[in-house]
Design a protein around this motif. Structure first.
Motif, PDB file in Angstrom:
ATOM      1  N   HIS A  30      -6.387   6.347   1.306  1.00 49.51           N
ATOM      2  CA  HIS A  30      -5.253   6.223   2.220  1.00 49.51           C
ATOM      3  C   HIS A  30      -5.459   6.951   3.530  1.00 49.51           C
ATOM      4  O   HIS A  30      -4.538   7.037   4.344  1.00 49.51           O
TER       5      HIS A  30
ATOM      6  N   ARG B   8       2.066   1.843  -3.390  1.00 49.46           N
ATOM      7  CA  ARG B   8       1.008   2.376  -4.234  1.00 49.46           C
ATOM      8  C   ARG B   8       0.834   3.868  -4.022  1.00 49.46           C
ATOM      9  O   ARG B   8       0.192   4.543  -4.822  1.00 49.46           O
TER      10      ARG B   8
ATOM     11  N   LYS C 103       0.829  -1.193   0.000  1.00 58.82           N
ATOM     12  CA  LYS C 103       0.000   0.000   0.000  1.00 58.82           C
ATOM     13  C   LYS C 103       0.874   1.257   0.000  1.00 58.82           C
ATOM     14  O   LYS C 103       0.560   2.245  -0.656  1.00 58.82           O
TER      15      LYS C 103
ATOM     16  N   GLY D 297      -4.730   1.893  -4.654  1.00 59.88           N
ATOM     17  CA  GLY D 297      -4.771   1.196  -3.381  1.00 59.88           C
ATOM     18  C   GLY D 297      -6.174   0.866  -2.894  1.00 59.88           C
ATOM     19  O   GLY D 297      -6.355   0.479  -1.749  1.00 59.88           O
TER      20      GLY D 297
END
Lengths: 355, 341, 308
Positions: free
Chosen positions: A140, A109, A106, C205
């Motif tokens: 996020h 990313r 993650k 994500g």
């Protein structure tokens, strides 16, 4: 504010610190059963990438050029971990991408962002521009709502989508290709990445609109010290934006080096042919015959030895038998039996481009 | 001077849409001489494809030609009946449409499609048709044994050349090629452009090359017509177009195209967007984006007038062109408000 | 942190506009009805049916199951007249009242079966298409099994076990009818999944759940709606057929029930057209309305070139 005359990227020296290390990357797409299996033979596969090794330094702007089927898009997608390589490694900041799991993935990313080719298909048709830009921050969990909107406004300002208010509530189908691509760029910047991969970012736009986007990308990359990888078949775009250029053919890098050298003094016969073929907006230039015939062969049956030998005007015996190793000539790395390490052409037949 | 093969006079093309009448092409006039290649250049939506299709009279149902003439070999294409047009199409005038690589029937061999056109529309006998099909393939640089292949066995560039062969099957006098090389790889693109050049030399073929890429025009055309928002803003020979452009839009275009031979050239884009053609503005349509526009430009539309031998432009300030050309070189000139509300 | 000194503070105008339900997510659906005449016609028919169903006790002069008696004599087989608008059945029930009350089961069955079919079908199609692999394999084989099961015998068996209740009919439909929708939604998901903006979400994500619900699902919902509207028509028709065959709910007077009743009492032979033609017509209208609405959605999803 006038366009600052930034240093043409092709002339800036490339910094030293290695960020991305691609080693012997290979990606084969096996062809399933059925008709395509029958045509390709049981063990048929599309050999998209066949041993690519590239070192990319922090802050470098590198262009990967080549025609369709050369593997440049696949290489970009491997870098983005859209899928896994058949073999070979990609290291970012010395970490092997293949070993990244969950949290580390993650985080990756966040640092590496991709811009797709088709601006009309890159945004969720149901999201307003505001929503599309907020999305990466929401995923996020970054910032408070106010901080998020601030970032959105700043990003839109940076990509020249002003006044921001007039775009925020619009839906993708209401914007033109150029505006959409700016939104895509803004979205890519939302997470403050340090790596940007742009796959044919302007090829679907009118040529008159491209200049604006290219300038914006160039300025933003410099301002944010991004490491950018441009994938394009358009050499003039790469010449404008990149300090390093790599030319790929049938899954291998045939030539890589400082842009100005690769484009102005191409060494590999394929690079020479490619450059000779680019149409130039000057009617007086003599029309050069293309030195090679035919099109790129399919990536299923790649010729033995140097993959370019069947079409190469300088092919020698050895070319069909062995794969040439990369050698350094005048600051450029070439994979061709016509050259030996540093400087001297191995053969007096070395082709020179009429300029 | 010999009579031109195609003489388009004051052509207007309108589309009837849900939101009103869209004036896609307004008062376009140009000529194409026999054996000449005309480049019709402009950005998307400027009307170049519409104009091309109108000449072939293959337009969607909601399109109409309220005014104008298109004299092809003396006959007005606008006035001909559908039957008369059908006679003319492919035999005297043909078209290579956009993305036509995909217009080949995937279930028939390419040779067969060629032979069909020759026998059905050209009244060739089967044997003569096969011979002619082989000749056509030679003409476009495809090997004869490819006649028995299916389209999927051809690469994109080869398919494009096959479609060109189809367009040439019955030896038309003129071919309208709409973005013929856009989707092709660079080397193949060069091969196709060379094919067009060779055809011009060998067959004295006239071509209208519709494209948004001025490099393509530089490679293949003799004359250039620049379209903007449904109008022709400049018309010139290719040399004049590149060396002595007059219209500000043309000046802008030349700044926006990267040139592989000029690595240090700074690219300058033309900010802003073309006007809405449902309700076009009163004066010059380029005025809102033009760095040199004055009050007069917004009020009065400039006519397309001679500004030199074989050179026309539609600009009120054409007489100041030397100064405008100088100023156009600086990015600051074009740095209008990038903000478009 | 990005220095925000170059940007004006977030103004009022930058706050998201509050969309009403009609202008937001449902806007494209409302547009379908605005644009397409047949869809509007279908909507009107259902609207009328709904009103009749709600106000049935006020509109119908009699109880549909009650036997009409006048001075102790059963009013059987009366032809249409001022007392009984559409006449009476062979045991004396008012046909007009039955017709009115019949809107209720038609609507319940039509809409609940359609909704459950679409919900189950869409969920299965989404999961199957998005995840692929073993999940896809399993779900698609399940779908194949459903295709293989013939509806009527299935209903008969179910009814034999659970009893001839109208909700059991709906259950039977829900258990089988999702198969068409699932297949179609799955293939649409396979296409949408490849589109760059979905890949972009994953690259940003987004979790699988997020990708499915925010990216894939909204772009296939129109197709779900299309199948939903088709399902309404099929569901009503199926209920009528099932009831006609005698497996329907004997305590509910539906149009299918009326048809069965008429058939069994040989109404055709007696020329009692007033008994079976009206429920036939209303069933037809209810089914057609569903298909009309689906035409509107089809036009929206696969538009023809607009010419004038």
């Amino acid at each position: 504010m006038a366009n600052p005359q930034t240093h043409a990227p092709k002339d800036t020296p490339v910094p030293d610190e290695v960020l991305i290390e691609i080693t012997d990357l290979v990606k084969h797409f096996p062809i399933g059963g059925g008709l395509s299996g029958a045509l390709a033979g049981k063990n048929g596969a599309v050999r998209a990438v066949n041993g690519v090794s590239i070192t990319i330094r922090r802050g470098e702007v590198i262009g990967i050029a080549g025609e369709s089927g050369c593997g440049k898009s696949t290489t970009a997608k491997l870098l983005m971990k859209l899928f896994e390589p058949t073999s070979g490694t990609i290291r970012v900041d010395r970490e092997d991408l293949g070993s990244l799991k969950r949290k580390a993935l993650k985080r990756y990313r966040r640092r590496a962002q991709l811009m797709f080719q088709n601006p009309y298909e890159s945004l969720n048709p149901r999201f307003t521009i505001r929503r599309a830009l907020l999305e990466p921050l929401i995923i996020h969990g970054i910032g408070t709502p106010e901080e998020r909107m601030e970032r959105v406004m700043q990003a839109m300002h940076d990509v020249h989508l002003r006044p921001q208010e007039s775009y925020l509530d619009k839906l993708p189908h209401q914007l033109s290709g150029g505006q959409l691509q700016r939104v895509v760029l803004a979205r890519a910047l939302m997470l403050e990445p340090d790596i940007l991969v742009a796959d044919e970012p302007v090829s679907m736009l009118d040529v008159s609109v491209r200049a604006g986007i290219m300038n914006t990308m160039r300025d933003l990359a410099a301002k944010r010290n991004l490491t950018v990888i441009y994938i394009s078949h358009d050499l003039s775009l790469l010449q404008y934006l990149c300090n390093t250029t790599a030319v790929m053919y049938l899954g291998r890098v045939v030539e890589i080096g400082p842009t100005r050298k690769v484009i102005q003094q191409p060494k590999h016969p394929y690079t020479q042919a490619l450059i000779a073929a680019v149409p130039v907006p000057e009617p007086e230039r003599s029309q050069k015959e293309v030195p090679i015939q035919g099109g790129v062969p399919s990536a299923i049956h790649i010729p033995s030895g140097c993959p370019f030998h069947p079409r190469c005007p300088h092919a020698m015996d050895i070319c069909s038998k062995e794969m040439p190793k990369p050698v350094k000539v005048n600051g450029v790395q070439v994979s061709c039996f016509l050259y030996t390490d540093d400087g001297n052409p191995a053969d007096s037949q070395r082709a020179d481009l009429d300029r | 001077m010999t009579k031109p093969l195609l003489d388009v006079q004051d052509l207007h093309i309108h589309y009837d849409t849900d939101n009103g009448v869209m004036k896609a092409v307004e008062g376009v006039s140009f000529t194409v001489g026999a054996g000449h290649h005309l480049g019709l250049i402009g950005e998307s939506g400027c009307g170049k494809t519409t104009a091309g299709r109108a000449l072939m009279r293959v337009m969607p149902r909601n399109a109409s030609i309220p005014h104008g003439k298109a004299l092809f070999k003396g006959r007005d294409l606008v006035q001909l009946s559908e039957d008369q047009m059908r006679e003319l199409r492919w035999r005297e005038l043909s078209m290579v449409p956009q993305a036509s690589m995909d217009s080949l029937n995937p279930v028939h061999r390419v040779g067969r499609q060629l032979v069909e056109v020759l026998t059905v529309r050209g009244e060739f006998s089967k044997r003569d048709a096969l011979e002619r099909a082989s000749e056509l393939f030679d003409l476009v640089g495809l090997s004869r044994d490819r006649l028995s292949h299916f389209p999927h066995e051809f690469s994109g560039g080869m398919r494009q050349r096959a479609v060109i062969a189809l367009a040439l099957a019955l030896n038309p006098d003129m071919v309208i090629a709409d973005e013929p090389v856009t989707a092709l790889d660079v080397i193949v693109q060069r091969q196709v452009l060379q094919t067009f050049r060779q055809l011009q030399d060998r067959l004295s073929l006239s071509v209208i090359m519709i494209t948004h890429d001025i490099s393509v025009v530089a490679e293949t055309c003799d004359e250039v017509a620049v379209m903007y928002a449904g109008k022709i803003v400049e018309w010139a020979t290719v040399q004049t177009f590149f060396n002595e452009p007059v219209h500000p839009y043309t000046l802008g275009l030349q700044n926006a195209y990267p040139n592989l031979a000029k690595p240090d050239m700074e690219l300058i884009s033309i900010e802003g967007y073309p006007p809405n053609l449902l309700n076009p503005p009163a004066g010059c349509r380029f005025a809102p984006r033009c760095p040199f526009s004055q009050e007069r430009c917004f009020a009065e539309e400039p006519p397309l007038v001679n500004v030199g031998p074989d050179h026309k432009a539609a600009c009120h300030r054409a007489d100041e062109v030397d100064m405008l050309r100088e100023q156009a070189k600086f990015p600051a000139t074009w740095q209008q408000s990038i903000e478009n509300g | 942190m990005i220095p925000s000194t170059t940007v004006a503070p977030v103004t009022e105008a930058a706050q998201p506009k509050k969309h009403g339900l009609l202008t937001g997510a449902l806007a494209p659906i409302v547009l379908v009805f605005k644009r397409d005449r047949s869809a509007r016609a279908g909507l009107i028919i259902y609207g009328v049916m709904l009103i009749i169903a709600i106000f049935a006790p006020l509109i119908a002069p009699h109880n549909p199951t009650a036997v009409m008696e006048v001075d102790g004599i059963w009013q059987s087989n009366k032809t249409p007249g001022s007392d009984y608008l559409l006449g009476t059945t062979n045991i004396g029930r008012d046909i007009f009242s039955q017709l009115i009350y019949g809107t209720r089961p038609a609507l319940y069955v039509g809409f609940t079966a359609a909704i459950s079919t679409v919900v189950i079908g869409t969920m299965i199609g989404l999961i199957s298409g998005y995840f692929g692999g073993m999940v896809d394999l399993f779900l698609m084989r399940l779908t194949d099994v459903c295709f293989g099961i013939p509806f009527t015998p299935f209903v008969i068996v179910l009814v034999a076990f659970l009893g001839p209740n109208i909700w059991n009919i709906v259950l039977a439909m829900s258990l089988l009818f999702w198969r068409d929708t699932a297949r179609v939604i799955r293939s649409q998901v396979l296409t949408v999944r490849q589109r760059p903006f979905v890949q972009a979400a994953k690259l940003a994500g987004a979790s699988d759940a997020r990708t499915i619900f925010l990216y894939v699902a909204p772009n296939i919902l129109a197709l779900s709606f299309l199948y939903g509207t088709l399902a309404i028509g099929w569901a009503i028709l199926t209920e009528a057929s099932v009831s006609f065959l005698g497996f329907g709910d004997p305590s509910t007077v539906s149009w299918g029930y009326m048809l069965q009743d008429a058939y069994v009492s040989q109404a055709l032979g007696r020329g009692a057209y007033y008994w079976f033609i009206p429920p036939g017509i209303t069933t037809m209208l209810a089914v057609m309305a569903g298909f009309f609405i689906s035409r509107g959605f089809e036009e929206m999803l696969f538009p023809r070139l607009r010419g004038r």
